[in-house]
Design an enzyme around this catalytic site. Sequence first.
Site, PDB file in Angstrom:
ATOM      1  N   PRO A 155       0.866  -1.214   0.099  1.00 31.50           N
ATOM      2  CA  PRO A 155      -0.098  -0.017  -0.063  1.00 31.50           C
ATOM      3  C   PRO A 155       0.863   1.238  -0.020  1.00 31.50           C
ATOM      4  CG  PRO A 155      -0.070  -1.101   1.990  1.00 31.50           C
ATOM      5  CD  PRO A 155       0.683  -2.164   1.032  1.00 31.50           C
ATOM      6  N   ASN A 156       0.553   2.262  -0.862  1.00 28.84           N
ATOM      7  CA  ASN A 156       0.769   3.568  -0.851  1.00 28.84           C
ATOM      8  C   ASN A 156       2.151   3.590  -1.918  1.00 28.84           C
ATOM      9  OD1 ASN A 156      -1.122   5.168   0.939  1.00 28.84           O
ATOM     10  ND2 ASN A 156      -0.019   3.723   2.457  1.00 28.84           N
ATOM     11  N   ARG A 160       4.621  10.681  -2.619  1.00 26.42           N
ATOM     12  CA  ARG A 160       4.579  10.532  -1.114  1.00 26.42           C
ATOM     13  C   ARG A 160       5.849  10.921  -0.421  1.00 26.42           C
ATOM     14  NH1 ARG A 160       4.721   4.564   1.116  1.00 26.42           N
ATOM     15  NH2 ARG A 160       4.330   4.946   3.327  1.00 26.42           N
ATOM     16  N   TYR A 208      11.360   8.882   0.685  1.00 33.97           N
ATOM     17  CA  TYR A 208      11.158   7.964  -0.418  1.00 33.97           C
ATOM     18  C   TYR A 208      11.590   8.139  -1.795  1.00 33.97           C
ATOM     19  CZ  TYR A 208       8.201   5.504   3.007  1.00 33.97           C
ATOM     20  OH  TYR A 208       7.560   5.089   4.200  1.00 33.97           O
ATOM     21  N   ASN A 225       8.227  -5.983  -1.121  1.00 35.42           N
ATOM     22  CA  ASN A 225       8.069  -4.465  -0.529  1.00 35.42           C
ATOM     23  C   ASN A 225       6.700  -4.617   0.138  1.00 35.42           C
ATOM     24  OD1 ASN A 225       7.876  -2.279   1.080  1.00 35.42           O
ATOM     25  ND2 ASN A 225       9.186  -1.173  -0.497  1.00 35.42           N
ATOM     26  N   ALA A 235       3.374  -0.838   4.652  1.00 37.53           N
ATOM     27  CA  ALA A 235       2.844  -0.879   5.941  1.00 37.53           C
ATOM     28  C   ALA A 235       2.218  -2.279   6.564  1.00 37.53           C
ATOM     29  CB  ALA A 235       1.413   0.037   5.979  1.00 37.53           C
ATOM     30  N   GLU A 242      12.421  -9.656   1.297  1.00 29.78           N
ATOM     31  CA  GLU A 242      11.750  -8.564   1.783  1.00 29.78           C
ATOM     32  C   GLU A 242      12.816  -7.509   1.599  1.00 29.78           C
ATOM     33  OE1 GLU A 242      11.038  -8.997   6.033  1.00 29.78           O
ATOM     34  OE2 GLU A 242      10.698  -6.644   6.072  1.00 29.78           O
ATOM     35  N   HIS A 259      12.822  -2.751   1.583  1.00 32.29           N
ATOM     36  CA  HIS A 259      12.447  -1.619   1.843  1.00 32.29           C
ATOM     37  C   HIS A 259      13.238  -0.381   1.597  1.00 32.29           C
ATOM     38  CE1 HIS A 259       9.658  -3.522   4.756  1.00 32.29           C
ATOM     39  NE2 HIS A 259      10.471  -4.250   5.126  1.00 32.29           N
ATOM     40  N   ARG A 279      13.283   4.118  12.146  1.00 35.82           N
ATOM     41  CA  ARG A 279      12.106   5.226  12.227  1.00 35.82           C
ATOM     42  C   ARG A 279      11.417   4.661  13.336  1.00 35.82           C
ATOM     43  NH1 ARG A 279       9.464   4.818   6.622  1.00 35.82           N
ATOM     44  NH2 ARG A 279       8.368   6.533   7.060  1.00 35.82           N
TER      45      ARG A 279
HETATM   46  C1  DQA Z   1       8.446   0.810   3.615  1.00 37.73           C
HETATM   47  C2  DQA Z   1       8.699   1.144   5.056  1.00 37.73           C
HETATM   48  C3  DQA Z   1       7.345   0.703   5.760  1.00 37.73           C
HETATM   49  O1  DQA Z   1       7.438   1.195   7.246  1.00 37.73           O
HETATM   50  C4  DQA Z   1       6.340   1.722   5.239  1.00 37.73           C
HETATM   51  O2  DQA Z   1       5.233   1.515   5.799  1.00 37.73           O
HETATM   52  C5  DQA Z   1       6.189   1.927   3.674  1.00 37.73           C
HETATM   53  C6  DQA Z   1       7.653   1.735   2.944  1.00 37.73           C
HETATM   54  C7  DQA Z   1       9.728   1.465   2.859  1.00 37.73           C
HETATM   55  O3  DQA Z   1       9.995   0.659   1.671  1.00 37.73           O
HETATM   56  O4  DQA Z   1      10.658   2.056   3.465  1.00 37.73           O
HETATM   57  O5  DQA Z   1       5.223   2.040   3.029  1.00 37.73           O
HETATM   58  O6  DQA Z   1       8.020  -0.333   3.228  1.00 37.73           O
END
Ligand code: DQA
Length: 144
Positions: A10-11, A18, A23, A73, A76, A100, A102, A109
Site C-alpha cells: 500500500p501507498n 509521497r 522515499y 516490499n 505498511a 523482503e 524496503h 524510524r
Molecule cells: C516501507 C517502510 C514501511 O514502514 C512503510 O509503511 C512503507 C514503505 C519502505 O519501503 O521503506 O510504506 O516499506
Amino acid sequence: MTTVLVLNGPNLNRLGTREPEKYGSETLSDLREQLEAQAPEGITIDLRQSNSEAELVGWLHDAVDARTPVILNPAAFTHYSIALRDAAAQVSSAGIELIEVHLTNPHTREDFRQVSYISGVATGIIAGFGFGSYRLALEQIAGR
Ligand code: DQA
C-alpha cells in the site's frame, strides 16, 4: 525465461509524490524501467503494486504455484499483516526465494516500524538503499 515477481504494498503507487524526503522523487514506473534495464538476459520483471492485502496474498499464492521468485516490499503490511506473512511463508517454505525489501531502513524510524511480520519467513531482507534495495535483491536472485 525466468520471471521475477516484484510486489509492492500500500501507498507505493504514490512514490514520487509521497514524502519525497523519505522515499525519493522517482516513481514506481521509474523503478520498473530501472529493474528491466538491470535484469540480466533471461530474466523478466513482473512489477505489481496493490493497496489490497487480499490481492497481494493472491499474487503470492500464484508465485508458489508457478514457482516464481519474489521481491516483496510489503510497505505498511510489514508491520501488522499475519495474512501476508502466512502467504509469504508458503513461498519460502516451497524453496522459492522471497526477499523482503524496503526503500528506507525501518529500524531507524518509528517504534511501530521495528516489527516485521514478514522477516521471519523471508529468505533475506534488504532495507535502506532506496531503489538499490530492489536492485540488490534482483542481483541475488539472478545470481542463483
Ligand atoms: C516501507 C517502510 C514501511 O514502514 C512503510 O509503511 C512503507 C514503505 C519502505 O519501503 O521503506 O510504506 O516499506
